[in-house]
Design a protein around this motif. Structure first.
Motif, PDB file in Angstrom:
ATOM      1  N   ASP A  80       0.616  -1.140   0.054  1.00 44.47           N
ATOM      2  CA  ASP A  80      -0.006  -0.030  -0.002  1.00 44.47           C
ATOM      3  C   ASP A  80       0.776   1.238  -0.071  1.00 44.47           C
ATOM      4  O   ASP A  80       0.585   2.112  -0.564  1.00 44.47           O
ATOM      5  CB  ASP A  80      -0.927   0.006   1.061  1.00 44.47           C
ATOM      6  N   LEU A  92       2.569   1.659  -3.466  1.00 46.26           N
ATOM      7  CA  LEU A  92       1.556   2.283  -4.354  1.00 46.26           C
ATOM      8  C   LEU A  92       1.274   3.691  -4.172  1.00 46.26           C
ATOM      9  O   LEU A  92       1.210   4.399  -5.119  1.00 46.26           O
ATOM     10  CB  LEU A  92       0.355   1.448  -4.363  1.00 46.26           C
ATOM     11  N   ARG A  93       1.193   4.199  -3.034  1.00 41.22           N
ATOM     12  CA  ARG A  93       1.033   5.492  -2.673  1.00 41.22           C
ATOM     13  C   ARG A  93       2.172   6.279  -3.042  1.00 41.22           C
ATOM     14  O   ARG A  93       1.891   7.478  -3.864  1.00 41.22           O
ATOM     15  CB  ARG A  93       0.667   5.591  -1.140  1.00 41.22           C
ATOM     16  N   LEU A 147       2.156   6.731  -6.657  1.00 41.73           N
ATOM     17  CA  LEU A 147       1.085   7.717  -7.296  1.00 41.73           C
ATOM     18  C   LEU A 147       1.448   9.003  -7.048  1.00 41.73           C
ATOM     19  O   LEU A 147       1.217   9.931  -7.778  1.00 41.73           O
ATOM     20  CB  LEU A 147      -0.261   7.407  -6.568  1.00 41.73           C
ATOM     21  N   HIS A 190      -0.225  12.470 -12.799  1.00 38.77           N
ATOM     22  CA  HIS A 190      -1.406  12.343 -12.003  1.00 38.77           C
ATOM     23  C   HIS A 190      -1.573  13.515 -11.120  1.00 38.77           C
ATOM     24  O   HIS A 190      -1.070  13.741 -10.253  1.00 38.77           O
ATOM     25  CB  HIS A 190      -1.089  11.081 -11.339  1.00 38.77           C
ATOM     26  N   THR A 191      -2.524  14.336 -11.613  1.00 40.18           N
ATOM     27  CA  THR A 191      -2.800  15.610 -10.835  1.00 40.18           C
ATOM     28  C   THR A 191      -3.746  15.402  -9.768  1.00 40.18           C
ATOM     29  O   THR A 191      -4.365  14.287  -9.585  1.00 40.18           O
ATOM     30  CB  THR A 191      -3.324  16.537 -11.771  1.00 40.18           C
ATOM     31  N   ALA A 192      -3.776  16.262  -8.914  1.00 38.41           N
ATOM     32  CA  ALA A 192      -4.724  16.343  -7.817  1.00 38.41           C
ATOM     33  C   ALA A 192      -4.482  15.619  -6.849  1.00 38.41           C
ATOM     34  O   ALA A 192      -3.674  14.364  -6.798  1.00 38.41           O
ATOM     35  CB  ALA A 192      -6.225  16.127  -8.350  1.00 38.41           C
ATOM     36  N   LEU A 234      -5.344  12.437  -3.717  1.00 38.13           N
ATOM     37  CA  LEU A 234      -5.952  11.148  -3.998  1.00 38.13           C
ATOM     38  C   LEU A 234      -7.439  10.989  -4.167  1.00 38.13           C
ATOM     39  O   LEU A 234      -8.096  11.697  -3.349  1.00 38.13           O
ATOM     40  CB  LEU A 234      -5.759  10.236  -2.819  1.00 38.13           C
ATOM     41  N   ARG A 235      -7.897  10.239  -5.073  1.00 40.31           N
ATOM     42  CA  ARG A 235      -9.372  10.262  -5.219  1.00 40.31           C
ATOM     43  C   ARG A 235     -10.290   9.888  -4.216  1.00 40.31           C
ATOM     44  O   ARG A 235     -11.588   9.944  -4.130  1.00 40.31           O
ATOM     45  CB  ARG A 235      -9.808   9.587  -6.492  1.00 40.31           C
ATOM     46  N   SER A 236      -9.590   8.811  -3.303  1.00 43.80           N
ATOM     47  CA  SER A 236     -10.441   8.153  -2.417  1.00 43.80           C
ATOM     48  C   SER A 236     -11.189   9.165  -1.348  1.00 43.80           C
ATOM     49  O   SER A 236     -11.921   8.846  -0.691  1.00 43.80           O
ATOM     50  CB  SER A 236      -9.565   7.272  -1.603  1.00 43.80           C
ATOM     51  N   SER A 263     -12.792  11.677  -2.194  1.00 51.14           N
ATOM     52  CA  SER A 263     -14.386  12.155  -2.633  1.00 51.14           C
ATOM     53  C   SER A 263     -15.167  10.871  -2.567  1.00 51.14           C
ATOM     54  O   SER A 263     -14.747   9.719  -2.769  1.00 51.14           O
ATOM     55  CB  SER A 263     -14.137  12.608  -4.304  1.00 51.14           C
ATOM     56  N   ASN A 264     -16.374  10.759  -2.255  1.00 52.87           N
ATOM     57  CA  ASN A 264     -17.271   9.786  -1.960  1.00 52.87           C
ATOM     58  C   ASN A 264     -18.479  10.155  -2.946  1.00 52.87           C
ATOM     59  O   ASN A 264     -19.669   9.541  -2.426  1.00 52.87           O
ATOM     60  CB  ASN A 264     -17.803   9.689  -0.655  1.00 52.87           C
ATOM     61  N   THR A 265     -18.319  10.202  -4.156  1.00 55.94           N
ATOM     62  CA  THR A 265     -19.546  10.205  -5.284  1.00 55.94           C
ATOM     63  C   THR A 265     -20.040   8.890  -5.134  1.00 55.94           C
ATOM     64  O   THR A 265     -21.137   8.699  -5.491  1.00 55.94           O
ATOM     65  CB  THR A 265     -18.999  10.871  -6.549  1.00 55.94           C
ATOM     66  N   GLY A 266     -19.241   7.707  -5.123  1.00 60.60           N
ATOM     67  CA  GLY A 266     -19.897   6.523  -5.112  1.00 60.60           C
ATOM     68  C   GLY A 266     -20.570   6.286  -4.075  1.00 60.60           C
ATOM     69  O   GLY A 266     -21.625   5.677  -4.467  1.00 60.60           O
ATOM     70  N   HIS A 324     -15.635   1.979  -9.045  1.00 64.31           N
ATOM     71  CA  HIS A 324     -16.227   3.246  -9.236  1.00 64.31           C
ATOM     72  C   HIS A 324     -15.293   4.227  -9.632  1.00 64.31           C
ATOM     73  O   HIS A 324     -14.317   4.351  -9.137  1.00 64.31           O
ATOM     74  CB  HIS A 324     -17.169   3.558  -7.917  1.00 64.31           C
ATOM     75  N   SER A 342     -15.002   7.240  -8.548  1.00 65.75           N
ATOM     76  CA  SER A 342     -14.468   7.602  -7.273  1.00 65.75           C
ATOM     77  C   SER A 342     -13.168   7.121  -6.661  1.00 65.75           C
ATOM     78  O   SER A 342     -12.306   7.724  -5.970  1.00 65.75           O
ATOM     79  CB  SER A 342     -15.636   8.195  -6.302  1.00 65.75           C
ATOM     80  N   GLU A 377      -7.935   5.563  -9.025  1.00 63.83           N
ATOM     81  CA  GLU A 377      -6.837   6.602  -8.617  1.00 63.83           C
ATOM     82  C   GLU A 377      -6.232   6.538 -10.361  1.00 63.83           C
ATOM     83  O   GLU A 377      -6.165   7.577 -10.586  1.00 63.83           O
ATOM     84  CB  GLU A 377      -5.754   6.068  -7.823  1.00 63.83           C
ATOM     85  N   ILE A 430      -4.908   1.552  -0.836  1.00 61.06           N
ATOM     86  CA  ILE A 430      -4.759   1.371  -2.107  1.00 61.06           C
ATOM     87  C   ILE A 430      -4.330  -0.190  -2.742  1.00 61.06           C
ATOM     88  O   ILE A 430      -3.553  -0.971  -1.934  1.00 61.06           O
ATOM     89  CB  ILE A 430      -3.575   2.203  -2.299  1.00 61.06           C
TER      90      ILE A 430
END
Lengths: 569, 197
Positions: A124, A127-128, A131, A137-139, A141-143, A145-148, B125, B127, B130, B158
């Motif tokens: 882990d 990988l982090r 990334l 890879h901008t911005a 970590l996506r995790s 956001s919780n849109t899912g 998903h 979101s 990555e 991850i």
């Protein structure tokens, strides 16, 4: 062309409403004439208190557009012609992804995956960091956001929203009726629970001597006796049952479902336990005499006489090994004395054995786990003499081993440095060396005798521990088996979801596909995760290599400490 | 519905299918022979010579083992196992890309002449996704490339999921899929740059 999430069971024409963030998700269709009516209705619902909880996790619903269902297009999934109010108005058919709307009381829902990663912490981290250093890879970590999760909440609450709107439409003054008769029962249970809690608090804080002694004895015996532990865990489970009858506030179907599953799992385990216990009791009752005879035979013959025979054999040059006569005689006589003492005690207890057996029957009436716990304790009690002899011989052996190690160092001209935890070269005086060498010779020649007796009792202790460990394992497995969760997984997999997936099926018409959102049931590894954890701990403690190392190095073998097992559960 | 084979000359096993709501990158379990002859090498076969040897062997040993039930059971087990192996061959694997919603990795298994019997799917998903990368793997003295979806989970760790895990196609196929997924999932057309959606 963006996809629209459409519920499978909606095929009416009218104004459709739902959420447009994070994705176009339709919750239902209102059959009214004007869109201003629909808007007003939605506003009224959005202001009510129950809907506030829903809005907090899903977002505010809006009227999204108008849809018309053509009467001749018959397929397994609805195909509406929609006209959207937001964005560019178009009447072409969008692409639909269908989802199932679930009633909140059915406890079926979608979940976005707690699929535990199969990778370890190290991977882990790797990988982090990869990334982070990827410059394309901008911005962040996506995790984050919780849109899912919001989308899944919307799917889960669509039916409830429709129910709220229907209630508003019928213009009922009352709010959604409370979960009915269960409410009365829950108040009774909460009263019982509160009373119980009060008594326990009272006992714990009282200064009355009797209660203090009793609680001290209880806490102390918890370390030794499995029966007490079993009673305590059963009482705790019952209390949790009493507490779990309360209803959960609306909105979180996942929490409600998990509470429901836990409640019924505990209930089922306890009931199953009782049933098996009663069957066991019948069995014990019928074959009483046989058990008594078996017990007396097995115990007295094997555990007492056989040891005495072996000790006598060891005393007289076992297998041709010439042991030190005096030491060996001293050893064997003292052990035989210990065992004879214990045997005398046992003889006086023999008339009480039928009472013991009836106590066992009574215990099994409370559940098979109680019977198992009693057997565990009995094994412990009746092997006390072996335990005592083992303690004596392991102490002697351990001391002798350490003495030999230290004298060996002296022999080589070294000394163990306690400050640095290593052996350093050291100059000994001549008289120290002489004394040390003499002692070393003594120890070396006495060692085989001590070793032989130690091996005997260590083997007996290891076999006792293995029997005890297997009984304890069985007890732990019977106490925490996820029976209800397994049954639910077989009967209705949508009530224990672990992950969603899109199922792509060809339409009946021929060309084209239907996409629908389904959920995977919980994998077995997750259901049994507690078991796997428990098994790992037990295996670590009773690992054969670990036991062998302890035996060889003269450390005391003990059964697994209680906190080690019960901290998971 | 529109099906194209972008790499027709060297890797015709890759096909890109455009559906209304998603795009599917399908890799079938066969390939062209590497020596350039144009022969088709199948990964999932419907029958082989061993399937003919099996009845012959059984017919020879059957009179000897007729009596004992254990050996009969063993023979039945062996036959059952062979049939099972034939029926769980990988037919094709795909990556389904739902723009703005996520990607789904699928494996279709079954008997080669029939429709797929078992499908295993894994939806990630948007979101949680990555990145979608091509990783270089070292196996003994070889370098192999594989497509991986790097995603988080609810436990805040991850993890990697490999696409086309059983077929493991060669690099040109992977590059095609990679570019497609990056364009659909990570490319924001208004800003004209790669951002997470």
């Amino acid at each position: 062309m963006a996809s629209v999430f459409w519920p499978c069971d909606v095929a009416r024409s009218g104004f459709y409403y739902g959420w447009d963030h994070p994705a176009l998700c339709v919750a239902g269709v209102l059959e009214v004439e004007e869109d201003s009516h629909a808007d007003a209705l939605l506003q009224r619902v959005a202001r009510s208190t129950e809907a506030q909880v829903l809005i907090k996790i899903c977002g505010t619903p809006r009227i999204l557009g108008r849809c018309i269902f053509s009467s001749f297009a018959r397929s397994s999934y609805p195909q509406p012609d929609v006209e959207m109010f937001c964005g560019p108005s178009r009447t072409c058919s969008a692409a639909y992804i269908y989802y199932h709307r679930r009633d909140e009381n059915s406890l079926r829902f979608y979940a976005l995956g707690s699929n535990g990663p199969r990778l370890s912490d190290l991977q882990d981290e790797v990988l982090r960091s990869s990334l982070k250093h990827d410059f394309l890879h901008t911005a962040s970590l996506r995790s984050v956001s919780n849109t899912g999760q919001i989308l899944v909440n919307q799917w889960n609450s669509a039916k409830s929203l429709e129910q709220f709107i229907e209630h508003e439409q019928r213009a009922q003054a009352t709010v959604i009726q409370e979960p009915n008769a269960r409410f009365k029962e829950t108040s009774k249970f909460t009263v019982i629970n509160k009373k119980f809690q009060c008594t326990i608090d009272g006992i714990e804080s009282s200064t009355n001597l009797f209660w203090r002694v009793a609680s001290f004895v209880f806490v102390y015996s918890r370390e030794f006796s499995i029966v007490v532990q079993q009673i305590e865990s059963r009482v705790r489970k019952l209390r949790r049952l009493l507490r779990g009858v309360q209803p959960v506030p609306n909105g979180d179907v996942r929490l409600k479902s998990s509470q429901y599953i836990e409640f019924y799992n505990t209930l089922w385990i306890i009931l199953n336990d009782l049933i098996i216990g009663i069957a066991l009791r019948q069995f014990l009752r019928q074959d009483r005499q046989a058990f008594l005879h078996l017990f007396k035979l097995a115990f007295e013959d094997k555990a007492v006489h056989k040891i005495r025979q072996i000790l006598l054999w060891l005393d007289s040059w076992p297998a041709g090994l010439k042991l030190n006569t005096e030491l060996s005689r001293f050893y064997s006589h003292s052990f035989m004395g210990l065992i004879a003492l214990w045997n005398r005690g046992f003889q006086s207890v023999i008339p009480l054995i039928p009472m013991l057996l009836s106590a066992l029957e009574l215990g099994s009436g409370f559940g098979a786990t109680m019977a198992l716990a009693m057997v565990c304790d009995l094994v412990c009690v009746f092997m006390t003499h072996v335990q005592l002899c083992y303690l004596v011989s392991v102490t002697v052996y351990g001391h002798l081993l350490r003495l030999a190690a230290s004298l060996w160092n002296l022999f080589r001209g070294r000394r163990h440095n306690v400050l640095r935890n290593r052996t350093d070269p050291w100059d000994y005086d001549v008289d120290q060396l002489l004394l040390g060498t003499i002692l070393f010779t003594l120890v070396a020649y006495l060692f085989p005798t001590v070793l032989v007796y130690y091996i005997l009792f260590a083997t007996m202790r290891v076999s006792t521990i293995l029997v005890y460990a297997s009984l304890e394992t069985m007890l732990a497995f019977m106490n925490y088996f996820p029976l209800f969760a397994l049954m639910l997984r077989v009967k209705d997999p949508q009530r224990s979801p672990s992950d969603i997936y899109m199922r792509v099926e060809p339409t009946k018409g021929g060309n084209g596909v239907d996409v629908s959102v389904e959920s995977h049931p919980l994998p077995l590894a997750v259901i049994f995760s507690q078991y796997v954890e428990l098994w790992k701990r037990l295996a670590k403690h009773y690992h054969p290599f670990r036991l062998a190392w302890h035996v060889m190095s003269g450390r005391v073998l003990d059964t697994i400490p209680r906190t080690y097992i019960h901290s998971t559960t | 519905m529109q099906q194209t084979r972008p790499l027709l000359d060297c890797h015709p096993e890759l096909s890109v299918i455009e559906w209304p709501s998603f795009r599917e990158y399908r890799v079938e379990n066969w390939q062209l022979a590497r020596d350039g002859s144009g022969n088709v090498v199948r990964g999932a076969t419907s029958w082989g010579w061993i399937d003919l040897c099996l009845p012959v062997v059984i017919s020879f040993i059957w009179p000897r083992f007729r009596g004992s039930t254990i050996l009969c059971a063993f023979v039945v087990l062996v036959v059952g196992f062979t049939m099972y192996c034939r029926c769980v061959q990988v037919l094709h694997e795909s990556v389904l890309v739902f723009p703005a919603y996520g990607i789904q990795l699928e494996t279709h298994r079954g008997y080669p002449l029939l429709k797929p019997l078992f499908v295993s799917r894994r939806f990630i998903h948007a979101s949680l996704l990555e990145d979608f990368v091509i990783n270089e793997g070292l196996r003994r003295w070889n370098v192999r490339y594989y497509l991986a979806a790097v995603h988080g989970s609810s436990t805040d760790k991850i993890a990697l999921d490999v696409a086309f895990e059983n077929i493991l196609p060669h690099f040109p196929v992977l590059l095609e899929v990679y570019q497609g997924v990056q364009e659909l999932m990570f490319y924001n057309h208004t800003d004209n740059m790669h951002t997470p959606i």
